[in-house]
Write an enzyme that holds these catalytic residues in place. Structure first.
Site, PDB file in Angstrom:
ATOM      1  N   SER A 118       1.168  -1.351  -0.019  1.00 41.31           N
ATOM      2  CA  SER A 118      -0.309   0.034   0.292  1.00 41.31           C
ATOM      3  C   SER A 118       0.634   0.999  -0.038  1.00 41.31           C
ATOM      4  CB  SER A 118      -0.705   0.088   1.087  1.00 41.31           C
ATOM      5  OG  SER A 118       0.003  -0.390   2.143  1.00 41.31           O
ATOM      6  N   HIS A 139      -3.971  -4.095  -5.141  1.00 39.60           N
ATOM      7  CA  HIS A 139      -3.798  -3.222  -3.712  1.00 39.60           C
ATOM      8  C   HIS A 139      -5.266  -3.704  -2.616  1.00 39.60           C
ATOM      9  CE1 HIS A 139      -3.778   0.408  -0.813  1.00 39.60           C
ATOM     10  NE2 HIS A 139      -3.620  -1.123  -0.131  1.00 39.60           N
ATOM     11  N   GLU A 151      -7.426  -1.880  -6.203  1.00 39.99           N
ATOM     12  CA  GLU A 151      -6.728  -1.200  -7.158  1.00 39.99           C
ATOM     13  C   GLU A 151      -5.805  -2.174  -7.719  1.00 39.99           C
ATOM     14  OE1 GLU A 151      -6.766   3.427  -4.673  1.00 39.99           O
ATOM     15  OE2 GLU A 151      -5.265   1.482  -3.759  1.00 39.99           O
ATOM     16  N   ASN A 190      -6.311   5.965  -0.476  1.00 40.18           N
ATOM     17  CA  ASN A 190      -5.283   7.019   0.749  1.00 40.18           C
ATOM     18  C   ASN A 190      -5.045   7.569   0.234  1.00 40.18           C
ATOM     19  OD1 ASN A 190      -5.447   3.866   1.764  1.00 40.18           O
ATOM     20  ND2 ASN A 190      -3.721   2.789   1.390  1.00 40.18           N
TER      21      ASN A 190
END
Ligand code: COA
Length: 649
Positions: A118, A139, A151, A190
């Protein structure tokens, strides 16, 4: 290339989850960790989770899924013949690159490599191998078994083919892939949260508000957990390292404040060490809601996130639609940043960003070029133009013979109704309205529920008026089920509570499984049935029974609902689908489409006006029906004793 064998490296939180979802989807999975005890623990966690899924009716057979998972400590055995390797080892660059370098020697040349990192650049990790074109990011979100988003990250050298394989794999898991077209720190989800984290820290550093005051404010807005409590929950060290990483890779503005560094040094890491922003020694901290601060605006956090989302579009990382999808699914939020932006004033966003940048001396809050140029609305219009590729929360199945099934499709959330469900339902109704192949619509739920009502988790609505609009939106969309000029059957296959019951009430006919339960629980939640419940129920059952249901929240069985006249027919559970289909087929075969459209409108609207006006409409409608080919067909087929063949003309 078809993926058959998958190697998952690491059996920890993410590794065991990725192995589990892959095996559920039918893949043969080798799960590898460096010590037998790690592998055993991973297998134990998978077993526990599978048992739960079986109890909930989400998988059929635990043993069958387990038989597809092969635990091992032998890297060569795991990756030999693998078509896809997914790495989920600790977030340490050297460990990851070493594992990938070894795999590069052991795996077959066409095998695709994926990292679940990540925080690291996929491009940098790929350099550890000689197959940078076959290297991508996958991800997953924690826990993989529940979270729908993955992702799929394109490194600088990833090939189209590798990305396509990644996307197909994620779809086969029943999850939603969002392609991250550029390898930027934090990817999409994120990254979008990064500036709001920096804003939180800046507020604390400046002493504008205390963690508990901010958490109380957020909780009052309906969030299940405030941001500081959440930080404690996931680990102060995790947040600290993320800040450090962003400070290094994006901007020094992300440098964590002293207080965070001191907390990490002192081992105050949150829940796991008993102390963080809060004391966890006696369990979850009690937040004093009276402390909610009014010194900051919750909207500021949304505004800096919108800004970051726009910057991602400018960088070519993803388009607005994908960013909204990623944020909603990755963070369980009802709105994506662009959806939120469309409800705000462009100047308000611009001015506030300038103020925040100045107030905290941080460049990262400065408005994106698009916002500066006042082109945000244009960007949003472009988003509207892009047709959505497919539905994510509902499913449309054409069953042939003019019958179309519209399935509320969030079985793991009991088909609860989120903003996305509302939007997709709206689009689906428009589609079916125009669709000549659809003569009858059956609306039902996937799994064990019809729908357990409005999605109560994580609704971010900051103002009562927004809640008014939210209710109006649902009520209008449901009403379209009553207005669409074709019969709509609610096939109530389980719980129909709150908004779920309200959807059913807006349908023309309600057929229920014997085991179904209906009710309006809103009164027990401090809200009211806001998607037409109080109005439609009275029409269906009269004031007395409407009071009984809405005022007490009492839940009734399908058979009771049938006695009350809410449900038209009840069928045994094992025959339900078959009987519903028979019912729909019977309508298609016997009933003229234009007659049905007119009758539906007359009954629904006729009840709203004085009877003599309703009668007048009825006469006019008779005239319309008289002019149709279907009338000629209906009467002549009857007289000639022939099979009907209505054309809807
Ligand atoms: N909003 C958000 N999540 C909901 C939900 C809702 N309306 N209804 C159910 N869920 C979630 C549960 O929290 C649970 O999540 P988890 O797996 O993460 O724990 C999951 O759906 C399954 O529900 P669960 O309660 O475990 O199933 P059950 O068979 O024990 O009970 C119900 C089913 C429908 C009776 C129960 O979930 C319920 O009462 N839900 C609330 C219904 C309601 O009040 N609706 C009106 C909203 S206005």
């Amino acid at each position: 290339m078809e993926i058959k064998k998958i190697a998952v490296l690491g059996a920890g939180d993410m590794g065991h989850g990725i192995a589990e979802v892959s095996a559920i989807a039918g893949y043969e999975v080798w799960m590898r960790d460096i010590k037998q005890e790690f592998v055993d623990r991973g297998m134990e966690r998978i077993k526990q989770s599978l048992v739960k899924l079986q109890e909930k009716g989400k998988i059929e057979n635990v043993e069958q899924v387990l038989a597809r998972i092969h635990p091992t400590v032998d890297l060569a055995e795991a990756v030999k013949d693998a078509d896809l390797i997914i790495e989920a080892v600790p977030e340490v660059f050297e460990i990851k690159t070493q594992v990938f370098a070894e795999c590069d020697k052991l795996a077959k040349p066409e095998c695709i490599f994926a990292s679940n990192t990540s925080t690291m650049r996929i491009t940098d990790l790929a350099k550890a191998t000689k197959r940078e074109d076959k290297f991508i990011g996958l991800h997953f979100f924690n826990p993989p078994v529940l979270m729908k988003l993955v992702e799929v990250i394109r490194g600088e050298k990833s090939s189209d083919e590798a990305i396509k394989i990644g996307v197909e794999y994620v779809k086969k898991l029943g999850k939603v892939p969002v392609v991250v077209r550029k390898d930027v720190p934090g990817f999409i989800v994120n990254r979008i949260q990064a500036p709001s984290g920096a804003l939180l820290m800046a507020i604390i550093e400046k002493g504008i508000a205390k963690p508990e005051e901010i958490d109380a404010m957020m909780r009052k807005m309906g969030l299940p957990m405030g941001p500081f409590e959440l930080m404690d929950f996931t680990g102060i060290d995790v947040f600290y390292h993320a800040c450090k990483y962003y400070a290094k890779t994006i901007s020094p503005d992300y440098e964590p404040p002293k207080i965070l560094e001191e907390m990490v040094k002192a081992g105050k890491l949150g829940k796991k060490t008993g102390k963080g922003w809060y004391d966890w020694s006696a369990g979850r901290p009690q937040i004093d809601m009276d402390k909610a601060t009014d010194k900051i605006s919750p909207m500021d956090f949304s505004i800096v996130e919108i800004n970051e989302a726009v910057k991602l579009v400018e960088m070519g990382v993803a388009d607005p639609q994908d960013i909204d999808t990623a944020v909603k699914l990755g963070l369980n939020r009802p709105f994506g940043p662009f959806e939120l932006a469309s409800t705000l004033d462009e100047d308000q966003i611009l001015n506030r960003l300038n103020e925040l940048a100045q107030m905290f001396g941080k460049k990262i809050f400065e408005p994106a070029e698009t916002i500066k140029a006042k082109k945000l609305k244009k960007l949003l219009e472009k988003k509207e133009e892009k047709p959505s590729e497919e539905f994510q929360t509902i499913k449309i199945e054409k069953l042939g013979d003019g019958i179309t099934k519209l399935i509320l499709n969030r079985p793991d959330r009991l088909n609860t109704i989120s903003v996305q469900v509302l939007d997709e339902l709206d689009k689906a109704i428009t589609m079916l309205w125009k669709d000549d192949e659809t003569r009858v619509i059956i609306i039902t739920g996937a799994g064990r529920a019809f729908s357990a009502g409005a999605d109560l988790s994580g609704t971010i609505i900051t103002h009562p008026f927004d809640f008014v609009e939210h209710n109006r939106k649902g009520e209008r969309i449901f009403r379209r089920l009553a207005e669409i000029p074709k019969p709509v059957i609610a096939a109530i296959n389980g719980y129909a509570l709150g908004g779920g019951f309200e959807i059913a009430m807006n349908c023309d006919i309600r057929l229920a499984k014997k085991s179904a339960i209906l009710g309006l629980p809103e009164v027990g939640l401090g809200i009211i049935p806001g998607w037409s419940g109080t109005q439609r129920l009275v029409k269906l059952v009269g004031i007395s029974r409407a009071m009984q249901l809405a005022l007490t929240g009492e839940r009734i069985t399908a058979e009771e609902a049938e006695r009350w006249g809410i449900v038209n027919k009840v069928f045994d559970d094992d025959k339900f689908e078959e009987e519903v289909l028979k019912y729909a087929k019977n309508i298609v075969e016997r009933c003229a489409p234009i007659s049905m459209a007119l009758i539906k409108r007359l009954i629904n609207k006729g009840g709203e006006v004085p009877m003599d006006i309703g009668m007048e409409w009825e006469c006019t409608a008779c005239g319309v029906a008289f002019a149709t080919d279907d009338m000629k067909e209906g009467i002549s087929a009857f007289l000639r004793k022939e099979k009907l063949n209505f054309k809807g003309r």
